[in-house]
Design an enzyme around this catalytic site. Sequence first.
Site, PDB file in Angstrom:
ATOM      1  N   ASP A 121      21.462  26.430   8.912  1.00 46.09           N
ATOM      2  CA  ASP A 121      21.713  27.509   7.957  1.00 46.09           C
ATOM      3  C   ASP A 121      22.023  27.017   6.550  1.00 46.09           C
ATOM      4  OD1 ASP A 121      21.274  29.572   9.708  1.00 46.09           O
ATOM      5  OD2 ASP A 121      23.283  29.394  10.538  1.00 46.09           O
ATOM      6  N   HIS A 170      28.811  22.372  13.967  1.00 48.89           N
ATOM      7  CA  HIS A 170      28.103  23.016  15.076  1.00 48.89           C
ATOM      8  C   HIS A 170      28.840  22.696  16.359  1.00 48.89           C
ATOM      9  CE1 HIS A 170      24.864  24.238  17.757  1.00 48.89           C
ATOM     10  NE2 HIS A 170      24.428  24.932  16.734  1.00 48.89           N
TER      11      HIS A 170
HETATM   12  N1  CMC Z   1      34.300  23.626   7.425  1.00 46.59           N
HETATM   13  C1  CMC Z   1      35.511  23.056   7.539  1.00 46.59           C
HETATM   14  N2  CMC Z   1      36.065  22.700   8.707  1.00 46.59           N
HETATM   15  C2  CMC Z   1      35.364  22.911   9.824  1.00 46.59           C
HETATM   16  C3  CMC Z   1      34.081  23.497   9.792  1.00 46.59           C
HETATM   17  C4  CMC Z   1      33.554  23.855   8.532  1.00 46.59           C
HETATM   18  N3  CMC Z   1      32.359  24.413   8.440  1.00 46.59           N
HETATM   19  N4  CMC Z   1      33.597  23.603  11.038  1.00 46.59           N
HETATM   20  C5  CMC Z   1      34.541  23.110  11.851  1.00 46.59           C
HETATM   21  N5  CMC Z   1      35.605  22.692  11.112  1.00 46.59           N
HETATM   22  C6  CMC Z   1      36.818  22.035  11.632  1.00 46.59           C
HETATM   23  C7  CMC Z   1      37.753  23.047  12.264  1.00 46.59           C
HETATM   24  O1  CMC Z   1      38.699  23.547  11.341  1.00 46.59           O
HETATM   25  C8  CMC Z   1      38.395  22.233  13.361  1.00 46.59           C
HETATM   26  O2  CMC Z   1      39.399  21.427  12.780  1.00 46.59           O
HETATM   27  P1  CMC Z   1      40.734  21.052  13.627  1.00 46.59           P
HETATM   28  O3  CMC Z   1      40.255  20.287  14.816  1.00 46.59           O
HETATM   29  O4  CMC Z   1      41.535  20.234  12.684  1.00 46.59           O
HETATM   30  O5  CMC Z   1      41.361  22.357  14.004  1.00 46.59           O
HETATM   31  C9  CMC Z   1      37.274  21.295  13.820  1.00 46.59           C
HETATM   32  O6  CMC Z   1      36.404  21.162  12.684  1.00 46.59           O
HETATM   33  C10 CMC Z   1      36.489  21.806  15.023  1.00 46.59           C
HETATM   34  O7  CMC Z   1      36.068  23.142  14.711  1.00 46.59           O
HETATM   35  P2  CMC Z   1      35.954  24.286  15.799  1.00 46.59           P
HETATM   36  O8  CMC Z   1      36.031  25.605  15.110  1.00 46.59           O
HETATM   37  O9  CMC Z   1      36.928  24.026  16.907  1.00 46.59           O
HETATM   38  O10 CMC Z   1      34.502  23.992  16.325  1.00 46.59           O
HETATM   39  P3  CMC Z   1      33.586  25.009  17.094  1.00 46.59           P
HETATM   40  O11 CMC Z   1      32.666  24.193  17.902  1.00 46.59           O
HETATM   41  O12 CMC Z   1      34.407  26.035  17.811  1.00 46.59           O
HETATM   42  O13 CMC Z   1      32.822  25.779  15.910  1.00 46.59           O
HETATM   43  C11 CMC Z   1      31.201  26.430  14.330  1.00 46.59           C
HETATM   44  C12 CMC Z   1      31.501  25.565  15.553  1.00 46.59           C
HETATM   45  C13 CMC Z   1      29.703  26.378  14.034  1.00 46.59           C
HETATM   46  C14 CMC Z   1      31.595  27.886  14.642  1.00 46.59           C
HETATM   47  C15 CMC Z   1      32.011  25.900  13.117  1.00 46.59           C
HETATM   48  O14 CMC Z   1      31.647  24.572  12.817  1.00 46.59           O
HETATM   49  C16 CMC Z   1      31.855  26.796  11.878  1.00 46.59           C
HETATM   50  O15 CMC Z   1      32.582  27.795  11.751  1.00 46.59           O
HETATM   51  N6  CMC Z   1      30.908  26.435  10.939  1.00 46.59           N
HETATM   52  C17 CMC Z   1      30.622  27.283   9.803  1.00 46.59           C
HETATM   53  C18 CMC Z   1      29.719  28.429  10.234  1.00 46.59           C
HETATM   54  C19 CMC Z   1      28.293  27.970  10.460  1.00 46.59           C
HETATM   55  O16 CMC Z   1      27.704  27.269   9.668  1.00 46.59           O
HETATM   56  N7  CMC Z   1      27.705  28.453  11.590  1.00 46.59           N
HETATM   57  C20 CMC Z   1      26.292  28.219  11.902  1.00 46.59           C
HETATM   58  C21 CMC Z   1      26.095  27.456  13.160  1.00 46.59           C
HETATM   59  S1  CMC Z   1      24.386  26.916  13.330  1.00 46.59           S
HETATM   60  C22 CMC Z   1      23.460  28.365  13.546  1.00 46.59           C
HETATM   61  C23 CMC Z   1      23.779  29.095  14.786  1.00 46.59           C
HETATM   62  O17 CMC Z   1      23.729  28.501  15.876  1.00 46.59           O
HETATM   63  O18 CMC Z   1      24.040  30.293  14.703  1.00 46.59           O
END
Ligand code: CMC
Length: 427
Positions: free
Chosen positions: A361, A303
Amino acid sequence: MDCTLIIDNKALEQPVKEGTIGPSVIDISKLYGQTGMFTYDPGFTSTASCESKITYIDGDEGILLYRGYPIDQLAEHGDFLETCYLLLYGELPTAAQKADFDYRVTRHTMVHDQMNRFFTGFRRDAHPMAIMVASVGALSAFYHDSTDISDPHQRMIASMRMIAKMPTLAAMAYKYSIGQPFVYPQNDLDYTSNFLRMCFAVPAEEYKVNPVLSRALDRIFILHADHEQNASTSTVRLAGSSGANPFACIAAGIACLWGPAHGGANEAALKMLEEIGTPDRIPEYIAKAKDKNDPFRLMGFGHRVYKNYDPRARIMQKTTHEVLNELGIKDDPLLDVAVELEQIALKDEYFVEKKLYPNIDFYSGITLKAMGFPTSMFTVLFALARTVGWIAQWSEMIEDPSQRIGRPRQLYTGETERDYVTVPQRG
Ligand code: CMC
């Protein structure tokens, strides 16, 4: 607290604003005038886009408050319409206020009957989120008398209409996709029971609402009701900042919510659990999630704000067990995979180091599937519940006298000015 920026050896005082809780913010709104420079923050990781009194999140501690009330207390003791009242008006309602609010919402549950004809324009296999974006946007074509945003009464009516009609539209989207007739709302039922009936009743049979399932779904709605300045809420605020009508703004929020990184994650998480299938395949998927060359992510994990267990996920997990027990589902293979996956990921160095915990989720899909909803409806239910949050945030913005159109700036990295060349001269 003071903040001084030194740019080209020139000291520039920047005001610092304090909230009631949470980080202070440096007010850089005069910076461009002072320096001719913009700030750069793609993804808004360090930028507060507005001032708000509605929802507070402490992502490190795993805290979520609606108007100061912890989410677990509201989910345990409150109901969804009471939560709507709280988000909209800032206080929990008295008994009389609650009765009046419930009555007013209930009287708006029917949609204009011509909406039935609007629905039949869609293909039967249309994704229900596509139908929701279109039908909520279309409400502005049906309810002209509540689109003037400068009139507080019209804003109130539009808000009531959307909170009341979202379950009706969501149920219609579902019924249409399975070829069953629409079921009209029955207003002696509470909000969530009414919704369950509109989804699952058929004219040929009596339908009795299961109170355990209704209570569980009501709690799921409470958990999803607001989440401060997330992508869809920011979309609603930005759309609303131009003066667009409230139905159009909420349709914009629904469109944004649909994405798999946001509300679409519950659908994606369930599909992922189905794909994994059995616990022995979990290590393969954990390895994929960790592989930088593989775009796969563990859906339902991570998140932007929570760097601790999502407080909503804990309540969701409890609700999942309650629903499965009620339905007599003793061994759900998807739940087995989910529980095991969670255990493995929470111990894995990659997930620990990056503070990736299950989010809301992760468990919601299993619960909604057990209740009988197809995966394509999951994000629709999220949209239904989040509508009140969007409306509360939109109203707060519209009522703020200092509100201006949202207009981010950019760091331009394209071509510098050059002269037009005619087609023959281009070779
Ligand atoms: N699985 C594997 N690696 C992950 C994941 C994951 N679910 N989420 C983040 N990472 C890694 C990502 O690859 C990155 O690694 P590095 O620093 O080595 O490049 C690091 O963690 C930080 O990720 P980010 O994409 O920069 O983080 P963000 O804050 O931009 O993204 C997120 C947040 C929710 C989009 C992301 O964690 C994600 O894609 N999760 C899966 C989708 C999900 O479950 N979304 C629902 C969110 S809760 C409900 C809502 O609010 O809608």
